[in-house]
Design a protein around this motif. Structure first.
Motif, PDB file in Angstrom:
ATOM      1  N   ARG A 116       0.839  -1.202   0.000  1.00  0.00           N
ATOM      2  CA  ARG A 116       0.000   0.000   0.000  1.00  0.00           C
ATOM      3  C   ARG A 116       0.879   1.259   0.000  1.00  0.00           C
ATOM      4  NH1 ARG A 116      -5.434   0.633   1.348  1.00  0.00           N
ATOM      5  NH2 ARG A 116      -5.440  -1.474   2.184  1.00  0.00           N
ATOM      6  N   PHE A 117       1.992   1.224   0.736  1.00  0.00           N
ATOM      7  CA  PHE A 117       2.911   2.358   0.756  1.00  0.00           C
ATOM      8  C   PHE A 117       3.580   2.535  -0.604  1.00  0.00           C
ATOM      9  CE2 PHE A 117       2.511   1.519   5.268  1.00  0.00           C
ATOM     10  CZ  PHE A 117       2.491   2.785   5.809  1.00  0.00           C
ATOM     11  N   ARG A 118       3.996   1.429  -1.205  1.00  0.00           N
ATOM     12  CA  ARG A 118       4.649   1.515  -2.518  1.00  0.00           C
ATOM     13  C   ARG A 118       3.673   2.003  -3.577  1.00  0.00           C
ATOM     14  NH1 ARG A 118       7.014  -3.698  -0.996  1.00  0.00           N
ATOM     15  NH2 ARG A 118       5.384  -4.619  -2.260  1.00  0.00           N
ATOM     16  N   GLY A 120       0.854   3.870  -3.249  1.00  0.00           N
ATOM     17  CA  GLY A 120       0.343   5.235  -3.108  1.00  0.00           C
ATOM     18  C   GLY A 120       1.392   6.279  -2.822  1.00  0.00           C
ATOM     19  N   ILE A 122       5.055   6.447  -0.306  1.00  0.00           N
ATOM     20  CA  ILE A 122       5.295   6.160   1.107  1.00  0.00           C
ATOM     21  C   ILE A 122       4.874   7.327   1.994  1.00  0.00           C
ATOM     22  CG2 ILE A 122       7.084   5.671   2.819  1.00  0.00           C
ATOM     23  CD1 ILE A 122       8.482   4.013   0.590  1.00  0.00           C
ATOM     24  N   ARG A 124       2.930   9.953   1.175  1.00  0.00           N
ATOM     25  CA  ARG A 124       1.511  10.234   0.956  1.00  0.00           C
ATOM     26  C   ARG A 124       0.633   9.242   1.727  1.00  0.00           C
ATOM     27  NH1 ARG A 124       0.782   9.955  -4.726  1.00  0.00           N
ATOM     28  NH2 ARG A 124       1.751  11.982  -4.739  1.00  0.00           N
ATOM     29  N   GLN A 125       1.007   7.963   1.726  1.00  0.00           N
ATOM     30  CA  GLN A 125       0.228   6.954   2.448  1.00  0.00           C
ATOM     31  C   GLN A 125       0.253   7.209   3.951  1.00  0.00           C
ATOM     32  OE1 GLN A 125      -1.752   4.454   1.115  1.00  0.00           O
ATOM     33  NE2 GLN A 125      -2.447   4.309   3.233  1.00  0.00           N
ATOM     34  N   GLN A 126       1.408   7.594   4.483  1.00  0.00           N
ATOM     35  CA  GLN A 126       1.490   7.857   5.919  1.00  0.00           C
ATOM     36  C   GLN A 126       0.668   9.087   6.304  1.00  0.00           C
ATOM     37  OE1 GLN A 126       2.624   5.777   8.056  1.00  0.00           O
ATOM     38  NE2 GLN A 126       2.211   7.035   9.824  1.00  0.00           N
ATOM     39  N   LYS A 128      -2.009  10.098   4.738  1.00  0.00           N
ATOM     40  CA  LYS A 128      -3.391   9.624   4.638  1.00  0.00           C
ATOM     41  C   LYS A 128      -3.777   8.825   5.884  1.00  0.00           C
ATOM     42  CE  LYS A 128      -6.317   7.213   1.285  1.00  0.00           C
ATOM     43  NZ  LYS A 128      -6.301   6.476   0.000  1.00  0.00           N
ATOM     44  N   ASN A 129      -2.901   7.910   6.317  1.00  0.00           N
ATOM     45  CA  ASN A 129      -3.163   7.115   7.520  1.00  0.00           C
ATOM     46  C   ASN A 129      -3.374   8.015   8.743  1.00  0.00           C
ATOM     47  OD1 ASN A 129      -2.775   4.840   5.941  1.00  0.00           O
ATOM     48  ND2 ASN A 129      -0.766   4.366   6.795  1.00  0.00           N
ATOM     49  N   TYR A 149     -11.088   6.138   2.359  1.00  0.00           N
ATOM     50  CA  TYR A 149      -9.757   5.534   2.396  1.00  0.00           C
ATOM     51  C   TYR A 149      -9.581   4.467   1.318  1.00  0.00           C
ATOM     52  CZ  TYR A 149      -5.573   3.367   4.436  1.00  0.00           C
ATOM     53  OH  TYR A 149      -4.311   2.875   4.646  1.00  0.00           O
TER      54      TYR A 149
END
Length: 161
Positions: A116-118, A120, A122, A124-126, A128-129, A149
């Motif tokens: 999911r990190f790769r 979106g 790394i 940006r995903q964090q 978002k989380n 989400y």
């Protein structure tokens, strides 16, 4: 479930060698209701290493179901089991569980997928989380957050007694 201890393991997460013994050792203390492992990722990147290192701390921002929750069966029942939500049920369950006993974080780490990190990005995903977790803590419904989400995620089917 028939066992006295339950383990909740995500399909994309691997336990460390000796995990069962570590769990048994942690639960020799009767005050411990449950716990989890630290986190590591199956990909190398400085940001992923930083995120993994933060999982050594036990907080609502650093402890999630992908860290392989383990819990005594009675503590699981006392905490009301997992809420039937499409998202963030692990966060809510941990909050409930901590009211009934100690929650420990073991020294060993599980290894989980970084896909999911790769996919979106790394950072940006964090972000978002973190945004989603803050919105949840501020009272936004998990169903609404799940639609934002992961809009393609299948809805959770309610269990009927």
């Amino acid at each position: 479930a028939q066992a006295d201890v339950l383990l909740f393991l995500h399909a994309d997460t691997r336990l460390p060698v000796g995990a069962c013994g570590m769990i048994r050792a942690a639960l020799t203390n009767p005050a411990v209701a449950g716990g989890c492992f630290k986190l590591s990722f199956d990909a190398k990147h400085p940001l992923l290493s930083l995120y993994a290192s933060m999982s050594a701390f036990d907080s609502v921002f650093t402890t999630f179901g992908d860290q392989a929750y383990f819990v005594r069966l009675q503590a699981f029942r006392d905490a009301g089991e997992f809420p039937v939500w499409p998202f963030l049920e692990d966060v809510e369950f941990r909050r409930r569980l901590k009211r009934g006993g100690r929650f420990v974080k073991l020294d060993a780490a599980v290894t989980t997928s970084a896909r999911r990190f790769r996919a979106g990005g790394i950072l940006r995903q964090q972000v978002k989380n973190t945004f989603v977790l803050c919105a949840f803590l501020a009272g936004v419904a998990p169903e609404r957050l799940a639609r934002w989400y992961a809009p393609h995620r299948a809805p959770v089917q309610r269990r009927h007694p």
